[in-house]
Design an enzyme around this catalytic site. Structure first.
Site, mmCIF file in Angstrom:
data_model
loop_
_atom_site.group_PDB
_atom_site.id
_atom_site.type_symbol
_atom_site.label_atom_id
_atom_site.label_comp_id
_atom_site.label_asym_id
_atom_site.label_seq_id
_atom_site.Cartn_x
_atom_site.Cartn_y
_atom_site.Cartn_z
ATOM 1 N N ASP A 216 0.833 -1.196 0.000
ATOM 2 C CA ASP A 216 0.000 0.000 0.000
ATOM 3 C C ASP A 216 0.874 1.255 0.000
ATOM 4 O O ASP A 216 2.057 1.208 0.354
ATOM 5 C CB ASP A 216 -0.895 0.024 1.238
ATOM 6 C CG ASP A 216 -1.834 -1.176 1.296
ATOM 7 O OD1 ASP A 216 -2.442 -1.485 0.258
ATOM 8 O OD2 ASP A 216 -1.951 -1.790 2.375
ATOM 9 N N ASP B 21 -1.405 -2.941 -4.169
ATOM 10 C CA ASP B 21 -2.710 -3.303 -3.618
ATOM 11 C C ASP B 21 -3.586 -2.064 -3.566
ATOM 12 O O ASP B 21 -4.215 -1.709 -4.548
ATOM 13 C CB ASP B 21 -2.526 -3.938 -2.234
ATOM 14 C CG ASP B 21 -3.851 -4.444 -1.661
ATOM 15 O OD1 ASP B 21 -4.588 -5.115 -2.397
ATOM 16 O OD2 ASP B 21 -4.139 -4.149 -0.498
ATOM 17 N N ASP C 64 -5.209 2.574 3.126
ATOM 18 C CA ASP C 64 -6.017 1.676 3.947
ATOM 19 C C ASP C 64 -6.144 2.262 5.345
ATOM 20 O O ASP C 64 -5.130 2.571 6.000
ATOM 21 C CB ASP C 64 -5.367 0.283 4.048
ATOM 22 C CG ASP C 64 -5.781 -0.628 2.901
ATOM 23 O OD1 ASP C 64 -6.611 -0.201 2.077
ATOM 24 O OD2 ASP C 64 -5.275 -1.767 2.838
ATOM 25 N N ARG D 196 -13.166 0.495 -4.259
ATOM 26 C CA ARG D 196 -12.829 1.155 -3.000
ATOM 27 C C ARG D 196 -12.526 2.639 -3.216
ATOM 28 O O ARG D 196 -11.416 3.104 -2.997
ATOM 29 C CB ARG D 196 -11.670 0.456 -2.298
ATOM 30 C CG ARG D 196 -11.979 -0.986 -1.946
ATOM 31 C CD ARG D 196 -10.869 -1.628 -1.139
ATOM 32 N NE ARG D 196 -11.155 -3.053 -0.937
ATOM 33 C CZ ARG D 196 -10.318 -3.925 -0.388
ATOM 34 N NH1 ARG D 196 -9.120 -3.503 0.018
ATOM 35 N NH2 ARG D 196 -10.641 -5.187 -0.245
#
Length: 679
Positions: free
Chosen positions: A171, A193, A197, A244
């Site tokens: 990330d 990814d 997050d 997302r």
């Protein structure tokens, strides 16, 4: 040529909510002709007075609230400021127990790929202008880590060839149980990814003014059974990400406003969904702009989602809301921008700023300086002599400071001398004047003629050249010989990233020649004076927050043309933005422009857009006209939201951009990855 910034808001504010506040727009008509720099709303201007203001910025949104023993988010303020250029130094200070302001002054490559530095509390990690890059990895904020600012960085390129690759779960920024974190003005892209997050009860988070792009997952929130997370997500440009965007799971309070979600057709990445409220999330979504996104707003049956004021352009699929959520202004003050203004505002405002991470809080190498004065009191008596003294293929900026006075003679900045700034040191643009009087038909000493491009007083052939606080003039007198070609260029540019800041360019015919297909030129706070085709050429050029002054021709008549683009097909042409056009000439006597197919080249596709500008009565009711046998209607000419006596409503003779089209013709669309900054 022939005659044929609403500035980003970062401070904590405890004021009343102001919804739908209009964006500030500079009033170019109020400029004083001989004054100093013009004020520019939203401009990214670095000066001695403001360059270090970033060091005192604190978060807004949920990161600003007092909770868990933490009074807002201010990062490493009060600690030592250190500048890092290596991975070892970055990791040393980011993981230290003491507060630090860590200025990243170059590209730092993570080793191994995917490495995430474990950031400790009380840190500001900030890019130095646009120079701070984290390549192939990112940052991790673990349980209890708090009061962290990650700002003004480009974090990129840990992608290993397979999206959603669980073997390379890399990330850009990951939080597991952190609180009071502000992520602001970053450019995050192509990670293995996700980009951000926010996991495992992380809370009191604000994510603002970032560009998130070219990735499988923008960012996810939650991954916990607890309903704890409070998060504000505002003024982010999320572009070409599949999912997302964000996905928000079991968030106690998720406030999303003034974000721009964009999915262009025909690209490698296609959006699955936009904003997602899931689990027991309470979400408030306000005044965002969704363009081309599939399933732009979705929710679970267990989640609540209140949405209001957003724009949906070319979207399809689910667009849902329901239930009651919360009132964001009960937690903090904030200001909403109009949803229609969001694309333009964010395209010019997100990502790293050249004014952040620099100034007195950073040790910055000074540029080399050469001085010019006509009276012999400086290093050089002419500007050309100073240019000649710049080393060939120089890699660092060279400032040529020119004392007030009039300097007759031509100046050429050759292509092998980039990064040169020529700046007048006088109190106004009129104090330092570079002038010559050649016309296209004038004879050179060898008997040949100068030609249009050769007539220029100043010629810029080098990339990253700046002209500031001076005047460039061609004073050729057309009345002395009406038999020769009278084109007389004051300034010619034929290079990329040329910045014209607070200058006056004056002449009659062909004053400002902007050459070179796709070569970017940005002019602001400036004046252009002329009468025939006096802003012309094939460059990708912006005249912003300036004044274009119309003047009568040599015989006292009022007739002329402002713009004459010769844009190549597939390139952007001339953009006039927030500028005043007028002069002491007859009403209805000037065209805004005409289409120049240089050399009769039918493959060219001239483009000119005049928008958000004030047009004087001199502009014709039919402002565009043909040139050289080519119809302007076959090329690209348009207006948008102009005002003044010379403005008019949409017609076949006066094309107007739609709001959607205008969102694709902002200054940022012309400049791309370049942020012009005085240096």
């Amino acid at each position: 040529m022939s005659d044929t910034r609403s500035k980003p808001r970062h401070r904590r504010r405890r004021t009343v909510l102001l919804a739908g506040a209009p964006l500030a727009v500079a009033a170019a008509a109020a400029l004083a002709y001989g004054g100093g720099f013009l004020g520019a709303a939203g401009a990214d201007t670095a000066s001695a007075a403001t360059a270090a203001a970033w060091a005192d910025d604190t978060a807004d949104g949920f990161a600003s609230v007092d909770a868990q023993g933490q009074d807002g988010t201010y990062g490493g303020r009060g600690g030592e400021t250190v500048t890092v250029k290596t991975l070892a130094d970055l990791e040393k200070y980011a993981t230290a127990s003491k507060p630090y302001v860590i200025v990243v002054a170059g590209a730092i490559t993570m080793d191994p790929v995917g490495k995430e530095i474990k950031v400790a509390s009380d840190k500001t990690i900030v890019g130095a202008g646009t120079a701070g890059h984290i390549v192939g990895g990112g940052f991790f904020l673990g349980t209890g880590v708090h009061n962290v600012i990650i700002r003004n960085l480009t974090i990129r390129d840990s992608y290993q060839g397979t999206w959603n690759d669980k073997d390379h779960d890399f990330d850009a920024i990951q939080m597991d149980g952190a609180h009071h974190v502000w992520i602001d003005h970053n450019d995050l892209r192509r990670m293995a990814d996700g980009l951000i997050d926010v996991r495992k009860d992380s809370t009191d988070i604000t994510v603002s003014w970032n560009k998130l792009s070219n990735d499988n997952k923008a960012f996810g929130i939650g991954w916990t059974e607890n309903v704890v997370t409070d998060i504000t997500i505002h003024h982010n440009w999320i572009r070409e990400t599949e999912q997302r965007n964000p996905s928000t799971d079991n968030a106690a309070h998720a406030h999303l406003y003034n974000n721009y979600l964009q999915d262009d057709p025909g690209t490698d990445i296609t959006s699955s969904y936009g904003n997602y409220s899931r689990g027991r999330t309470k979400m408030v979504l306000e005044n965002s702009y969704f363009q081309g996104v599939n399933n732009p707003v979705i929710k679970d049956d267990t989640a609540t989602l209140v949405q209001r004021g957003s724009v949906f352009s070319g979207t399809s699929g689910r667009n849902e809301s329901g239930g009651s959520a919360f009132t964001p202004s009960d937690f903090y003050a904030y200001t909403l921008d109009k949803a229609a203004d969001v694309p333009g505002l964010l395209k010019s405002g997100v990502g790293p700023r050249s004014s952040i991470g620099v100034g007195t809080h950073q040790v910055k190498a000074a540029a080399s300086t050469l001085t010019v004065a006509a009276d012999g009191s400086a290093q050089y008596k002419t500007v050309q002599a100073a240019v000649d003294a710049v080393p060939a293929n120089n890699t660092a900026r060279v400032d040529i400071k020119v004392a007030p006075g009039t300097y007759r003679g031509t100046v050429t900045v050759p292509a092998n001398k980039p990064h040169v700034t020529i700046v007048g040191t006088g109190s106004s643009r009129k104090s330092t004047v570079l002038v010559e009087g050649h016309a296209a038909g004038s004879k050179k000493p060898d008997g040949s003629t100068y030609g249009t491009s050769g007539s220029a007083t100043v010629t810029v052939l080098a990339a990253d050249t700046q002209l500031r606080n001076l005047s460039v003039s061609n004073d050729y007198d057309e009345s002395k010989d009406t038999s020769i070609a009278a084109q007389a260029v004051a300034l010619r540019t034929s290079a990329d990233k040329v910045f014209l800041d607070s200058v006056i360019t004056s002449g009659d015919q062909d004053t400002l020649l902007l050459d070179g297909a796709g070569k970017r030129v940005y002019m602001k706070n400036s004046y252009v004076v002329g009468n025939v085709d006096f802003v012309f050429g094939g460059a990708t050029a912006v005249i912003d927050q300036s004044v274009i002054t119309l003047k009568k021709r040599w015989d006292g008549t009022s007739a002329g043309y402002v713009l004459a683009p010769s844009t190549a097909a597939g390139q952007k042409g001339l953009l006039v933005n927030r500028t005043t056009i007028g002069g002491d000439v007859s009403a209805g006597s000037f065209h805004l422009g005409r289409n120049w197919h240089a050399g009769g080249d039918a493959s060219l596709d001239p483009q000119a857009t005049v928008r958000d500008s004030t047009l004087g009565a001199a502009i014709k009711a039919k402002p565009w006209t043909d040139m050289g046998g080519f119809s302007w209607k076959d090329d690209r000419f348009a207006e948008y939201r102009n005002t003044g006596d010379g403005a008019g409503s949409a017609s076949a003779d006066r094309p107007q951009l739609s709001d959607a089209q205008a969102a694709q013709q902002e200054v940022a669309d012309w400049l791309g990855d370049w942020t012009p900054t005085a240096s």
